[in-house]
Write a protein that holds these residues in place. Structure first.
Motif, mmCIF file in Angstrom:
data_model
loop_
_atom_site.group_PDB
_atom_site.id
_atom_site.type_symbol
_atom_site.label_atom_id
_atom_site.label_comp_id
_atom_site.label_asym_id
_atom_site.label_seq_id
_atom_site.Cartn_x
_atom_site.Cartn_y
_atom_site.Cartn_z
ATOM 1 N N TYR A 1 -10.732 8.336 8.052
ATOM 2 C CA TYR A 1 -10.467 7.311 7.598
ATOM 3 C C TYR A 1 -8.864 6.782 8.453
ATOM 4 O O TYR A 1 -8.783 5.000 8.271
ATOM 5 N N ALA A 2 -8.171 7.087 9.837
ATOM 6 C CA ALA A 2 -7.804 6.421 10.103
ATOM 7 C C ALA A 2 -8.912 5.054 11.370
ATOM 8 O O ALA A 2 -8.746 3.740 11.567
ATOM 9 N N GLN B 1 1.154 5.041 0.730
ATOM 10 C CA GLN B 1 0.281 6.392 1.028
ATOM 11 C C GLN B 1 0.668 7.462 0.682
ATOM 12 O O GLN B 1 2.015 7.731 1.257
ATOM 13 N N ARG C 1 -10.870 3.664 9.692
ATOM 14 C CA ARG C 1 -11.201 2.454 8.753
ATOM 15 C C ARG C 1 -9.941 1.152 8.072
ATOM 16 O O ARG C 1 -10.247 0.072 8.487
ATOM 17 N N GLU C 2 -8.824 2.412 8.485
ATOM 18 C CA GLU C 2 -7.665 1.632 8.271
ATOM 19 C C GLU C 2 -7.528 0.470 9.532
ATOM 20 O O GLU C 2 -7.157 -0.349 9.312
ATOM 21 N N PHE C 3 -7.719 1.301 10.622
ATOM 22 C CA PHE C 3 -7.912 0.190 12.572
ATOM 23 C C PHE C 3 -8.302 -1.053 12.427
ATOM 24 O O PHE C 3 -8.415 -1.694 12.077
ATOM 25 N N THR C 4 -10.000 -0.511 11.069
ATOM 26 C CA THR C 4 -10.442 -1.424 11.360
ATOM 27 C C THR C 4 -9.900 -2.842 10.485
ATOM 28 O O THR C 4 -10.285 -3.524 10.835
ATOM 29 N N GLN C 5 -9.764 -2.375 9.551
ATOM 30 C CA GLN C 5 -9.541 -3.108 7.693
ATOM 31 C C GLN C 5 -8.726 -3.909 8.353
ATOM 32 O O GLN C 5 -7.527 -4.949 8.214
ATOM 33 N N GLY C 6 -7.090 -3.479 9.706
ATOM 34 C CA GLY C 6 -5.996 -4.129 10.034
ATOM 35 C C GLY C 6 -6.355 -4.852 10.726
ATOM 36 O O GLY C 6 -5.621 -6.057 10.738
ATOM 37 N N THR D 1 -9.723 12.639 8.206
ATOM 38 C CA THR D 1 -8.674 12.310 8.557
ATOM 39 C C THR D 1 -9.134 10.749 9.164
ATOM 40 O O THR D 1 -8.316 9.770 9.935
ATOM 41 N N ILE E 1 0.905 -1.123 -0.266
ATOM 42 C CA ILE E 1 -0.055 -0.057 -0.089
ATOM 43 C C ILE E 1 0.978 0.897 -0.328
ATOM 44 O O ILE E 1 1.111 1.418 0.727
ATOM 45 N N ASP F 1 -8.183 -7.892 8.646
ATOM 46 C CA ASP F 1 -6.718 -8.411 7.874
ATOM 47 C C ASP F 1 -5.010 -9.125 8.942
ATOM 48 O O ASP F 1 -4.623 -10.458 8.342
#
Length: 361
Positions: free
Chosen positions: A143-144, A129, A146-151, A140, A127, A154
């Motif tokens: 977005y953080a 960025q 969403r990224e935490f949830t995605q992490g 922001t 990825i 994953d």
């Protein structure tokens, strides 16, 4: 032609640049090469390999848990004075070696397990960025999140309960190593701070000569240091010892007393007279501020001065503090004369000697 003249020439009249003059992008040494094509790992396409990696990670976490338990056992189960010989290290303490080894294994296995987990099971999609301004606008923050949830998704922690449970166990146990080390701040005092070597009938022994003290030995204006008889018999008088042992210093520090003879008419407290013998009173030698030994006596005022921080106690008035940072009076030892004509303790100190401590109340 100047640059100003060039800017005034219509674009259609500018000379055409030949195609050969353009530098191909692939020959530009500063061009962004981009990311290589993503190649899946074996664990991404083979579930058996993924399960094997999961078991490997869990095994490392279990080893960490066992090492932490071994650390705690080493602390309580290995004699701290035991010495072992380890190859080229030479002779070292067995407990120190066990503590260092088990704690190192516990921390290493947690780190190794986390790295193996990330390299084999967590997502490895590349990825990019772009750098952005360090602002905390709503976009922001969203977005953080969403990224935490995605992490979290994953990391496959939700689908790998074996890893999740063993990791939680390892992370929960390893802090116990630090908690156990707090025990090393000192041995648990129990009731040692509240009691000394003085018991009913224990004779007062001159600290320097090792002989019992008779009332006539205490002259007005002098200060005599005394210890309980059993202590002197076990460790010897201080004046005859080339090297004072730890046991002698510990016991003497708690039990040392100062003897002084006062005129009964100068004593302001009836209790002090009752606890003494014909004007002879015995007080703890240990200052109640931070535990320094006291030994400076002023005959005219009956004041006892601590040399460390100048706390001053009035021996004619229950050892009360008349100056300095000490907050408590010196504890008095109740004494009498036994059948042999020697001074002896009637009981232990009525209160703990030395500096205050939080459990004192």
């Amino acid at each position: 032609m100047s640059s100003q003249d060039k800017s005034e020439v219509p674009e259609e009249h500018l000379p055409e640049v030949p195609a050969s003059a353009h530098v191909p992008a692939e020959s530009d040494p500063f061009a962004d090469p981009g990311l290589p094509a993503h190649e899946p790992r074996r664990t991404d396409i083979d579930e058996k390999a993924a399960n094997r990696a999961e078991r490997q990670v869990a095994f490392l976490f279990v080893i960490s848990m066992l090492a932490t338990i071994g650390f705690i056992w080493s602390y309580v189960g290995i004699d701290k004075d035991r010495i072992i010989d380890i190859f080229f290290f030479g002779k070292i303490g067995a407990q120190n070696a066990a503590l260092g080894g088990t704690l190192g294994i516990a921390l290493f296995c947690i780190g190794a397990g986390a790295i193996h987990w990330a390299r084999t099971l967590m997502t490895d999609e590349e990825i990019v960025q772009e750098r952005h301004e360090f602002t905390s606008d709503p976009e922001t923050r969203e977005y953080a999140i969403r990224e935490f949830t995605q992490g979290a998704s994953d990391s496959v922690i939700g689908r790998r309960p074996l890893i999740r449970r063993t990791m939680i166990g390892a992370m929960a146990l390893v802090p116990l190593s630090g908690v156990v080390l707090l025990r090393d701040l000192g041995p648990l005092p129990g009731t040692k701070l509240r009691h000394t070597e003085w018991k009913p009938g224990t004779e007062l022994i001159n600290e320097a000569t090792g002989l019992p003290i008779k009332p006539d030995d205490i002259v007005k204006g002098s200060l005599t240091m005394a210890l309980p008889e059993g202590l002197v018999e076990k460790y010897g008088p201080a004046g005859q010892k080339e090297e004072l042992s730890h046991g002698w210093l510990e016991k003497a520090g708690m039990s040392a007393v100062l003897l002084v003879r006062l005129e009964p008419k100068d004593v302001k407290s009836k209790k002090e007279l009752a606890w003494g013998y014909e004007g002879i009173v015995a007080y703890s030698k240990i200052c109640t501020h931070v535990g320094c030994p006291i030994g400076l006596y002023e005959q005219q005022t009956h004041h006892l001065l601590c040399p460390c921080h100048q706390s001053t106690f009035d021996l004619a008035d229950d050892g009360k503090v008349v100056f300095g940072p000490a907050a408590r009076s010196l504890p008095q030892l109740k004494i009498h004369v036994n059948e042999a004509g020697n001074l002896a303790a009637s009981q232990d100190f009525a209160e703990p000697v030395g500096a205050s401590f939080w459990e004192r109340g």
